[in-house]
Design an enzyme around this catalytic site. Sequence first.
Site, PDB file in Angstrom:
ATOM      1  N   PRO A 154      56.378  28.319  32.519  1.00 54.33           N
ATOM      2  CA  PRO A 154      56.917  26.988  32.188  1.00 54.33           C
ATOM      3  C   PRO A 154      56.735  26.631  30.713  1.00 54.33           C
ATOM      4  O   PRO A 154      57.438  25.775  30.190  1.00 54.33           O
ATOM      5  CB  PRO A 154      56.109  26.037  33.080  1.00 54.33           C
TER       6      PRO A 154
ATOM      7  N   GLN B  26      46.535  40.635  36.800  1.00 47.38           N
ATOM      8  CA  GLN B  26      45.245  40.349  36.159  1.00 47.38           C
ATOM      9  C   GLN B  26      44.402  39.460  37.070  1.00 47.38           C
ATOM     10  O   GLN B  26      43.275  39.128  36.731  1.00 47.38           O
ATOM     11  CB  GLN B  26      45.478  39.625  34.829  1.00 47.38           C
TER      12      GLN B  26
ATOM     13  N   HIS C  33      41.766  43.565  36.712  1.00 51.27           N
ATOM     14  CA  HIS C  33      40.469  42.914  36.506  1.00 51.27           C
ATOM     15  C   HIS C  33      39.630  42.891  37.767  1.00 51.27           C
ATOM     16  O   HIS C  33      38.711  42.084  37.900  1.00 51.27           O
ATOM     17  CB  HIS C  33      40.685  41.501  35.933  1.00 51.27           C
TER      18      HIS C  33
ATOM     19  N   CYS D 125      27.641  47.851  42.897  1.00 49.57           N
ATOM     20  CA  CYS D 125      26.223  47.761  42.510  1.00 49.57           C
ATOM     21  C   CYS D 125      26.119  47.571  40.989  1.00 49.57           C
ATOM     22  O   CYS D 125      26.740  48.303  40.219  1.00 49.57           O
ATOM     23  CB  CYS D 125      25.485  49.019  42.939  1.00 49.57           C
TER      24      CYS D 125
END
Length: 252
Positions: free
Chosen positions: A212, A99, A117, A125
């Site tokens: 984590p 991503q 993404h 453009c």
Amino acid sequence: MPAALIDRLRQARRVVFFTGAGVSAESGIPTFREAQTGLWARFRPEELASPEAFRESPQRVWDWYAWRRSACLAARPNPAHHAIAALQRQWPDSVLITQNVDGLHRRAGSVEPLELHGTLHRLACFACGRDAGDWPENPPPSVPRCACGGQLRPAVVWFGEALPAATLRRAVEASEAADLFVSIGTSAQVYPAAELPLLARRQGAWLVEVNPQPAPLSALADLCLHGAAGEVLPALAASLDLGCVDSPGASL
Ligand code: NAD
Ligand code: ZN
């Protein structure tokens, strides 16, 4: 490393690595939702990362992306990016879905990551949608224009925009075919990307999460490795005896 994971890794054929902003955190690139340090804590995303924002103030959006891009170029791939590239070489059929828009996986040597993404390093453009190649080395201070007269924009997916269809299709296919799906450093809250681990799990893949913090995916994962990607991934590669996984020479 848990023995069950090592067994799965040794048996796996179709492995998907799925990464989010957390994999680049140790390269010094802020993640999305970390309220204290996240880039977006200082800016309202809709003022910078949407078609409406670009329409309203193309120069402000251009300047912000130019700044973000130079921050990404100044950063270096970390041991997690290198370990993922080394693990990918183990499985010719593995697929890396990211991503992230920072380009660090490519710089670590990962071949053809599926950039869901888009990327900060290319332009498109805003008017006709044409691919407008690499972001220029010495970008003009003002927003450049396409041959059609439209303004050029970074080739990233903005809020409210669809993901690149072919890339999404390949990501869905890879996820559905995976026997092992490793999700790394994503809060898995941005759809439709967040659906990929669910698709994989539904089709029988073993789901591993590296983060984590507990994240929404943790409850569904077969195994959660609670730790920083830059520590967990090299340890995982080392447990498979993959040799040198942190090769700074690959980062240029
Ligand atoms: P997110 O910010 O929503 O979540 C990041 C996750 O990474 C959190 O769950 C956090 O606990 C975890 N994390 C933090 N440090 C980590 C570490 N050292 N090791 C492993 N995990 C760690 O990010 P997201 O899920 O990727 O969604 C954010 C969206 O913003 C994405 O669409 C992405 O395109 C974009 N984004 C990209 C970048 C980038 O390209 N580097 C940076 C910021 C945002
Ligand atoms: Zn155009």
